[in-house]
Design a protein around this motif. Structure first.
Motif, PDB file in Angstrom:
ATOM      1  N   ASP A 166       0.855  -1.113  -0.250  1.00  0.00           N
ATOM      2  CA  ASP A 166       0.231  -0.093  -0.243  1.00  0.00           C
ATOM      3  C   ASP A 166       0.838   0.988  -0.072  1.00  0.00           C
ATOM      4  O   ASP A 166       0.985   2.008   0.731  1.00  0.00           O
ATOM      5  N   ILE A 167       1.198   1.458  -1.216  1.00  0.00           N
ATOM      6  CA  ILE A 167       2.407   2.843  -1.250  1.00  0.00           C
ATOM      7  C   ILE A 167       1.645   4.026  -1.237  1.00  0.00           C
ATOM      8  O   ILE A 167       1.791   5.182  -0.342  1.00  0.00           O
ATOM      9  N   LEU A 168       0.343   4.375  -1.247  1.00  0.00           N
ATOM     10  CA  LEU A 168      -0.345   5.149  -0.841  1.00  0.00           C
ATOM     11  C   LEU A 168      -0.515   6.204   0.202  1.00  0.00           C
ATOM     12  O   LEU A 168      -0.168   6.822   0.710  1.00  0.00           O
ATOM     13  N   HIS A 169      -0.426   4.692   1.091  1.00  0.00           N
ATOM     14  CA  HIS A 169      -0.441   5.413   2.710  1.00  0.00           C
ATOM     15  C   HIS A 169       0.089   5.265   4.155  1.00  0.00           C
ATOM     16  O   HIS A 169       0.235   5.476   4.857  1.00  0.00           O
ATOM     17  N   ALA A 197       0.673   5.752  -5.378  1.00  0.00           N
ATOM     18  CA  ALA A 197       0.627   7.037  -5.184  1.00  0.00           C
ATOM     19  C   ALA A 197       1.123   7.988  -6.472  1.00  0.00           C
ATOM     20  O   ALA A 197       1.970   7.194  -6.883  1.00  0.00           O
ATOM     21  N   ASP A 198       0.378   8.646  -6.487  1.00  0.00           N
ATOM     22  CA  ASP A 198       0.711   9.729  -7.965  1.00  0.00           C
ATOM     23  C   ASP A 198       1.643  10.950  -7.300  1.00  0.00           C
ATOM     24  O   ASP A 198       1.850  11.805  -7.887  1.00  0.00           O
ATOM     25  N   ASP A 199       1.937  11.375  -5.577  1.00  0.00           N
ATOM     26  CA  ASP A 199       3.172  12.424  -5.019  1.00  0.00           C
ATOM     27  C   ASP A 199       4.549  12.300  -5.265  1.00  0.00           C
ATOM     28  O   ASP A 199       5.317  12.367  -4.567  1.00  0.00           O
ATOM     29  N   MET A 200       4.974  10.574  -5.834  1.00  0.00           N
ATOM     30  CA  MET A 200       6.276  10.226  -5.190  1.00  0.00           C
ATOM     31  C   MET A 200       7.518  10.618  -6.259  1.00  0.00           C
ATOM     32  O   MET A 200       8.513   9.956  -6.713  1.00  0.00           O
ATOM     33  N   GLY A 201       7.703  11.258  -7.433  1.00  0.00           N
ATOM     34  CA  GLY A 201       8.152  12.021  -8.315  1.00  0.00           C
ATOM     35  C   GLY A 201       8.194  10.439  -9.344  1.00  0.00           C
ATOM     36  O   GLY A 201       7.175   9.712  -9.808  1.00  0.00           O
ATOM     37  N   ASP A 202       9.403  10.565  -9.714  1.00  0.00           N
ATOM     38  CA  ASP A 202      10.317   9.492 -11.287  1.00  0.00           C
ATOM     39  C   ASP A 202       9.920   8.675 -10.150  1.00  0.00           C
ATOM     40  O   ASP A 202      11.765   7.723  -9.723  1.00  0.00           O
ATOM     41  N   VAL A 203       9.052   7.582  -9.982  1.00  0.00           N
ATOM     42  CA  VAL A 203       9.615   5.337  -9.815  1.00  0.00           C
ATOM     43  C   VAL A 203       8.594   5.458 -10.322  1.00  0.00           C
ATOM     44  O   VAL A 203       7.714   5.919 -11.003  1.00  0.00           O
ATOM     45  N   SER A 204       8.894   4.337 -10.680  1.00  0.00           N
ATOM     46  CA  SER A 204       8.272   3.228 -11.166  1.00  0.00           C
ATOM     47  C   SER A 204       7.325   2.441 -11.359  1.00  0.00           C
ATOM     48  O   SER A 204       7.960   1.781  -9.945  1.00  0.00           O
TER      49      SER A 204
END
Length: 303
Positions: A166-169, A197-204
């Motif tokens: 759960d990356i988002l939280h 999450a869409d706030d984490m910058g350059d990560v795939s």
């Protein structure tokens, strides 16, 4: 000694985002010093008062900080919001200011809302250490994770770390991402679509199969209570799609390690048989939390 605001800000640890590589390395190196220290207790912080202010429940993090503080010889004050005036409506700011007025030298703070800690740090004149704030950061967890990886591999640069769940939280995912990227580590995420999450910058984002080929497979705790709001259809389905099963672990690289910030939902995000397997560094991570927190507290309080 009365600290200036600049000094206080420099000694506080609110997050790992933006921290330089030399600063990260200095904390890891100091943790290694304390890790190798044979004496159980030293008087480095004798007559210094540290308050553990936990506005959110915690067991491992709170006890780890308290162990670190007592090993350094500090006087420790503990409270949780369930037994404090916060339950009666006193604000977090007023609580921290009250303890500052009473003469604490540093505060360890864990709280649910994100962003509040940054505001507090601007208003008080003692260094603050973030023990986890909302979905923002958990810097000492990130540091102990880096320390565990360095312990295992010697060098961090060039490693591939896959963070699954759960990356988002996850404040753990955020602190690890910022610090690992600064140290030259490739970080990939693996998560269901509704946990990205869409706030984490350059990560795939990669598949579970791809994640198994990383040097470090870091599983995040699944918040089972989110079943009620439909994020998870069931714990069993999550395990089938994203759990680190024994069968999946068998496909990991020979040198690869398994990590998890704990507490572990056994047989959900990771099979019970893997938790204390040779590849698992879950309990060494917990052990490494004490020297890391010793280094961070010493950084906050020593001249």
């Amino acid at each position: 000694m009365i600290m200036t605001n600049t000094t206080v800000k420099q000694r506080s640890l609110l997050g790992l985002k933006g921290m330089s590589q030399p600063e990260l390395v200095s904390i890891l190196d100091r943790a290694a010093y304390w890790d190798a220290h044979t004496e159980k207790q030293v008087s480095v912080l004798q007559s210094r008062f540290v308050a553990n202010m936990f506005f959110e429940n915690s067991t491992r993090t709170r006890f780890s900080f308290e162990m670190a503080e007592k090993r350094l010889g500090a006087e420790v004050l503990n409270f949780t919001s369930a037994v404090s005036s916060v339950e009666k409506g006193e604000s977090i700011y007023d609580t921290v200011r009250t303890l500052e007025s009473m003469g604490i030298d540093a505060g360890i703070i864990r709280l649910k809302p994100s962003g509040v800690l940054q505001e507090l740090a601007e208003k008080v004149n003692v260094p603050l250490i973030n023990a986890g704030d909302g979905n923002n950061e958990h810097p000492t967890q990130g540091l102990l994770d880096l320390y565990t990886m360095r312990q295992e591999f010697g060098e961090l640069k060039g490693l591939h770390v896959a963070i699954v769940g759960d990356i988002l939280h996850s404040r753990v995912a955020r602190s690890n991402l910022w610090a690992l990227q600064t140290m030259g580590v490739k970080v990939s995420f693996c998560a269901p679509n509704n946990m990205r999450a869409d706030d984490m910058g350059d990560v795939s984002y990669i598949s579970m199969e791809e994640a198994l080929q990383a040097d470090v497979v870091m599983m995040l705790r699944v918040q089972l209570e989110r079943h009620a709001v439909g994020m998870l259809k069931s714990a069993e389905e999550y395990r089938l799609q994203y759990g680190l099963t024994e069968e999946r672990a068998a496909r990991m690289k020979k040198h690869a390690i398994i990590m998890h910030p704990a507490p572990v939902n056994r047989n959900v995000e990771i099979d019970d048989a893997l938790v204390e397997s040779p590849k698992s560094k879950i309990f060494p991570q917990m052990q490494n939390g004490v020297p890391i927190r010793m280094a961070v507290i010493e950084r906050a309080l020593r001249n």
